[in-house]
Structures are given as C-alpha cells and as structure tokens.
Design an enzyme around this catalytic site. Structure first.
Site, PDB file in Angstrom:
ATOM      1  N   ASP A 151       0.802  -1.234   0.000  1.00 43.46           N
ATOM      2  CA  ASP A 151       0.000   0.000   0.000  1.00 43.46           C
ATOM      3  C   ASP A 151       0.832   1.279   0.000  1.00 43.46           C
ATOM      4  O   ASP A 151       0.292   2.349   0.283  1.00 43.46           O
ATOM      5  CB  ASP A 151      -0.937  -0.001   1.207  1.00 43.46           C
ATOM      6  N   GLU A 152       2.103   1.193  -0.264  1.00 50.04           N
ATOM      7  CA  GLU A 152       2.951   2.386  -0.235  1.00 50.04           C
ATOM      8  C   GLU A 152       3.919   2.382  -1.397  1.00 50.04           C
ATOM      9  O   GLU A 152       4.427   1.326  -1.772  1.00 50.04           O
ATOM     10  CB  GLU A 152       3.812   2.378   1.029  1.00 50.04           C
ATOM     11  N   HIS A 160      40.927  -1.424  27.732  1.00 49.10           N
ATOM     12  CA  HIS A 160      41.379  -1.456  26.347  1.00 49.10           C
ATOM     13  C   HIS A 160      42.833  -1.938  26.249  1.00 49.10           C
ATOM     14  O   HIS A 160      43.153  -2.810  25.444  1.00 49.10           O
ATOM     15  CB  HIS A 160      41.233  -0.063  25.736  1.00 49.10           C
TER      16      HIS A 160
END
Length: 688
Positions: free
Chosen positions: A201-202, A625
DNA sequence: GGGGACACTGTGC
DNA sequence: TTCCAGCACAGTGTCCCC
C-alpha cells in the site's frame, strides 16, 4: 465517538499503566481524538501478569540500563572532549550539507487504511462501522471508525475488542489486497516507471521528469494521481511531495486520510519544516531510539539533533551519528537505487507454548517444507540456515549454521534445522521459524544482471519454468504489476536506514568464494580423519567441541537416522560441551598477569594499535582497552606455541577440518574488547 | 586489520 | 471463548581465522 478523557485527576501512584509503554498510544493518522490514558490503562490491565508483559518489563528494564550507561558516559565527557567531538560533528555536517540535492521531486503515496478499505469495498455493509482486519490474536489494520477507539494495527484482537466491543473482525485476505495493489501500481507506473514499492500500500515515485515534461507542479501531480487511483480502485490515498524520500514519507502522513502535503524544493523550507518535527516521525527512529535520544540528550525534535551533534558523534557509532545528523539537516534519499534482491527468506509460526519434542519436530518438518517450497518458487538456494525460537517467556533465540553447499530441498533444510533444534532441547517454545540466507546469487555475479536471477539449472524443468515467471525482476519499461510485487518482496522496498546507507560505501563486497566445490570425497575423508585425531592437544579438542555445538556438521550419512531419533537423543551432549568450553575459557582468562602500565595512547584520544578513540578521562575503559591488547598478544603467543606442537600432517588436517566445519560457537571472551565499556551495547555503542 | 560467521536488537509494515 | 504476528532488513558486538 471518541471516549472522553478519564482519570486525569487521579494521583500518578494509582495509575501504574502510565509506566507501561506501548506503541498503541503513539500518534497515528485517525487517532487524534483518542483518550490515550484510557487506552493505556486498558492495555495495561489486559496485559499485566502475563508472560508477554513480564518480557516487556524486562525489555523496558534493559532500555533503562542502556539509558543510564549512556548518561554516565555522557557525564564523563569533559569540556575538551565535547569541543573535540563538536569539531568532528561540524566537519561531518559540512560534508553532509554538500550532498544536499534539491533537484529531484519525490512523491510518497500511502493508501488509507488499505486492507480495511479493500474489505469495505467488497462488503458495503461495513461502511461506517468500526472494523479491523485480522483475528483475536493480532489485527493487521483498523478502519478510521475503529481508530477513534484506540484500535490500531499490530494490536492484539482481544485488547481491540475490549477497547471497542462493537468491533467487527474481518479475516485477512492477501489475494484481494494484492489485486488492488496491482491496480494502484498501474497508476503509479504512469508517473514513474521505476517507482519503488515499499509495501502493498505504499510507494515512492520520482516525479521530477513528469513535472518538467508537462510543466506542472508536484502538487498537481499528487492531486491527479490520487484522483486516478480513486477512479481505478475506489480507494483513497494520501500523498507527500518533497525533495527526498525521507521527507516525502513524513509529508504523506500530515493530511491523512485522503489528503496531501507539499514541501517545496527550497533549503529554507526544508530546514523550517524539519526544525520542529518530532524525531519519532522519522522512519528508522522507533521507541527505543526515541527514548534514548530524549532521556540522554534531551532531543525531541530533528533540529535538536544538530544542536547536540557533538555529543551524538562522541557517543554513537559513525553510521548512527551520520544518520542522526542527516535527519537534523532534512536530508534523505534522492536517487533511484538499483534493484536489490532479497537477502533472506523465512517463515515462522506461533503456536501454544509447548515442550513436547514430537510436536516441535512436527513443526520443524512443516517449516522446512514451507521454506523449501518458497525457495523453489523463487529459484533460490542458500547456505546459511537460521533457526528462530521464541520461548514461552517471549525470549527470542536464534541459532545459525553456514554450510559448504547451497541447499533448497526440504530434506536438506530439515536435516540441518533438526540439529540446531536438538542442541536447544529441552525447551518450551511458542514460536519456531526458519530463515535461509547467503543465497547462491550473492556469489556468482548474478547481482549485476537482474534478468539472470534464475537458478533453473538447479531445479527440474517444472521449477525452472516457475522461476522464470516469478523472477525476471526488471525495473524497466516492461515492468508489470506482478514484477513490482516481486520487487517489493525481493527488497526493492526502501530500507529504514536509507540515509545511513546512502552515506556508506556501496562497493560490492560479495566476493565470497563458493566453497561448494570443496565437498569432494577427499574432503570428506579428511573430515573423517580429523575426527580421529588424538585429543591430547587441548585446543584441538576445543575446536572440535565448538564446531559440534552449533555446527554439528559432521553431516554423516546417518543424518536421516539421527533426525528420526531426535527425541531420543535430546540433551545428551550439549551441556557437557558447554562445560568444557567454559572450563577452557576460564583457564585462559586466568592466565593474564602482565604489566598494566602498557601505554598506547596518542593524541590524547587514539589507541596507537587499533585507532580506537577513548577520551582521556575514561580511565577504566582505557585500562580495559590496554588489557585487551595485552591479552591479545598473550593469546597470540600461546597459539603460536600450540601450533608448533602439532605435526605437519596434523596441522593440515586440522586446518581442513576447521575450514570445513566453519566456526564454532563463540568462546567466552578472555579479555575485554576495545570499547566494551564504551557506550553500551549494539546500536548504541561507539565503534572502535 | 579485514572480514566471515553468529547472536541479538531495533525498526517498519 | 478467544490472550501479543510474520516477514525482511540493517546495525552492532563478539569471536575467530587468515
């Protein structure tokens, strides 16, 4: 008809439903006068105590944790961090601004309450009455009369009925909707032969050429197109006209139903329009992202994305930040993308929660057959099979296996799916699904030529014929409605993050070797041989365990028998394997005892080894880290030592075995990954 | 370090 | 009475191999 506001004067402590955030109270066309409080209360009352509700509460809690984590990261940013990232953001904004293209005129057309409108066309007695398409478990859409009660798509039918006792339920009939969708698409084609169907529908249409050829405005095209759709189908639609698809989509929603909104192709108009636009109106920003942006950064409108551009660049990944900045600038897709092919095909079914293994096996047989049939219809064969399970408590799990060969037959699918399922047993589930991806086309150059999408050589003549009919997915003059439907299905539809995608490098990365040729008898012999390897080397054992866990891919000839005895074999080995893996991980993890002064930061921000950026005052994160890099090195050394202990033959066999089995289940981490403690998880994490 | 594989989440219709 | 879908896709993290 709309219910009057209630409970507004009650103290908030007596209104627990206010903390239950559903999507059902968000603004949607036709729901302007709805008593949101009442809807929220009813949804809450019908949900509380259920497994679904508990799961929602868990997700809500997760979201809060995310928000809190991000807040704390945000709070840690110093003035100099902010200034650093502001410079980064300003540079990105400038770069994005240069990509602004105001030369195209895009029209987004959206049918009004499509399924419901089609049903009303075929049964006029439904006119004016509240009606929903769907069933008691879920409704697909509701007409505007029903929306006045708060009934809307994706709402369970039993809740909808509570909101609107007179609600009429109509079962879904996709055949009917496809027929009407085809009619609308014939109209769209008159304005843009390459229009992009986003769903039944789009659609998005580039009307630049029509406007210039006929010397008419976008508004006139929209008016004419809507009228034509009505004449051809008896259905109304709404339209939005704007310089790009993102804005056109927002515009089509403004005067819904049966209306249109035009945004001129001028920078000032776009900037003004976007400035006060709530972020939730943007496709791709859903409940979670909206909450995070609001709660962490105080961002509610698109304009505020630009005001907070520095922090956004600091705390989000590059692509997420780029998306947000683009939204702030009102940028969106303006080109007509090449036809895309589907990347996966799947099916899933919900049922009453059960742990009955015979029943589960029956389900998986059905799913395998359905998936195989769908694949044959589309001429697909794939090598990654994913099993999806939703537990009785609504927790979703996926388990995948990537094979050496491309498969499509129900027997092959079932063989591998059963193994994945077996590894999860015993389990009580309410949904099972199978997905196939990594299609053959990805690897043999068919992508470049959509007309060669068929795999007729793979199938018998009957299948090949079907394939041809279904799969000549061409975007050209001869494109017909059925092709366009196929385009939608194959992913021609716009994706949610088109802005993001547009900014990325689209170079073809599908240079993956087809390993199917490896499946020779020699290869099988090597696999057999590798299974007989002496297990004195711990890592060999580990790899073997890993591969057998999620890729139980010894794939021997007795697979069929194994499937038959699925229930009998339940749970016999997986736990032991997990334990051994964990044991290994713990051992490895405890071995690190090293110099934590390992310094690697350059320019105050950057890791000299991997380039990750972590601000100087993120001390813990920086420590993690550097720990990571150190552990990585230790691991490398250990691995080198280990390899040295194997004979040449063992190494060759082992290499072949690992390659043939693919990677196994992830091992538990033995060291923090760079950025692990940086902005939380997944979508919200800063890429390192 | 790049990239494949896997797991998970978010989003939209 | 009925009690929260089905599908596709993108992004990110993590693990692992080359």
């Amino acid at each position: 008809m709309a219910a009057k506001n209630s409970d507004e004067t009650a103290p908030s402590s007596s209104r627990p439903w206010q903390t239950y955030h559903t999507v059902f109270t968000n603004a949607k066309a036709g729901m302007e006068g709805v008593d949101k409080e009442k809807v929220q209360r009813i949804v809450y009352e019908m949900s509380k105590g259920s497994k679904y509700y508990e799961n929602e509460a868990r997700k809500e809690a997760d979201m809060k944790v995310k928000i809190e984590n991000m807040r704390s990261q945000y709070a840690k940013l110093t003035a100099s961090d902010i200034s650093h990232y502001q410079k980064v953001a300003d540079k990105r904004i400038l770069e994005l601004e240069t990509t602004r293209d105001l030369s195209r005129i895009w029209l987004h057309v959206d049918m009004d309450a499509f399924y419901a409108a089609v049903e009303t066309l075929s049964d006029q007695s439904l006119k004016g009455k509240p009606m929903a398409v769907g069933g008691m478990s879920m409704i697909s859409t509701a007409n505007y009369e029903a929306r006045k009660f708060g009934v809307r798509a994706a709402m369970p039918g039993f809740i909808a009925r509570k909101l609107c006792p007179e609600l009429i339920f109509v079962p879904v009939d996709f055949k009917k909707y496809t027929h009407y969708s085809d009619l609308t698409r014939k109209v769209f084609q008159r304005y843009d032969q390459n229009f992009m169907a986003a769903s039944l529908d789009e659609a998005y249409l580039d009307i630049t050429d029509v406007c210039s050829k006929r010397a008419i405005t976008g508004a006139e095209v929209a008016e004419e197109l809507r009228e034509l759709v009505y004449v051809e189908t008896g259905l109304t639609c709404s339209a939005g006209v704007a310089p790009n698809r993102l804005l056109a989509k927002v515009c089509s929603d403004i005067n819904k139903p049966n209306g249109q909104f035009i945004l001129p192709n001028e920078r000032i108009a776009v900037v003004t329009f976007i400035s006060s636009l709530p972020i939730r109106k943007i496709g791709g920003i859903g409940k979670v992202t909206e909450n995070v942006l609001k709660e962490v950064f105080g961002i509610s409108t698109c304009e505020e994305m630009l005001q907070k551009s520095g922090p956004l660049c600091a705390l989000f990944s590059h692509s997420s930040a780029a998306f947000f900045l683009s939204v702030g600038l009102g940028l969106g897709g303006t080109d007509t993308p090449q036809a895309k092919f589907r990347k996966s095909i799947s099916n899933e079914r919900t049922f009453s929660a059960t742990k009955d293994e015979a029943l589960l096996y029956k389900k998986i047989v059905e799913l395998a057959e359905m998936l195989s049939a769908d694949m044959k219809k589309e001429g697909l064969s794939g090598r990654t099979l994913t099993l999806k399970l939703k537990t009785a408590s609504f927790e979703v799990r996926t388990r995948a296996v990537t094979l050496q060969n491309y498969i499509y037959s129900s027997e092959d699918i079932l063989k591998h799916a059963s193994k994945l399922l077996k590894a999860e047993l015993p389990i009580s589930i309410r949904l099972m699904g199978l997905r196939m991806s990594h299609f053959r086309e990805d690897h043999d150059g068919f992508l470049g030529d959509p007309t060669q999408k068929t795999l007729s050589s793979f199938f018998g003549p009957g299948d090949a014929k079907k394939v041809k009919a279904d799969d000549n997915v061409t975007i050209g003059n001869d494109v017909d409605a059925s092709c366009l439907a196929a385009n939608k299905e194959t992913g021609l539809a716009l994706d949610n993050h088109e802005l993001c995608c547009d900014l990325r490098d689209h170079s073809d990365t599908n240079q993956v070797l087809d390993h199917s040729s490896h499946t020779s008898s020699k290869y099988c012999m090597e696999m057999e041989e590798s299974d007989k390897l002496p297990s004195n080397a711990s890592e060999v054992k580990l790899n073997s365990l890993n591969t057998s866990r999620h890729q139980p891919s010894s794939y021997k000839s007795d697979d069929a028998q194994e499937i038959k005895t699925l229930s009998r074999l339940v749970g016999e080995s997986s736990i032991g394997q997990r334990l051994q893996q964990d044991q290994f991980s713990n051992n490895a993890g405890s071995s690190s005892n090293y110099n934590k002064e390992f310094s690697l930061w350059v320019d105050d921000y950057k890791c000299s080894l991997c380039g990750a950026e972590i601000p100087p005052n993120f001390i813990e994160e920086r420590q993690d880290h550097s720990d990571f890099h150190f552990a990585e090195r230790l691991q490398e050394e250990e691995s080198n030592n280990y390899n040295g202990n194997l004979t040449l033959k063992q190494r060759i066999v082992e290499k072949e075995r690992i390659r043939s089995h693919g990677r196994g289940k992830k091992k538990q981490k033995i060291a923090p990954t760079p950025g692990k403690h940086l902005p939380i998880d997944v979508f919200f994490s800063k890429r390192t």
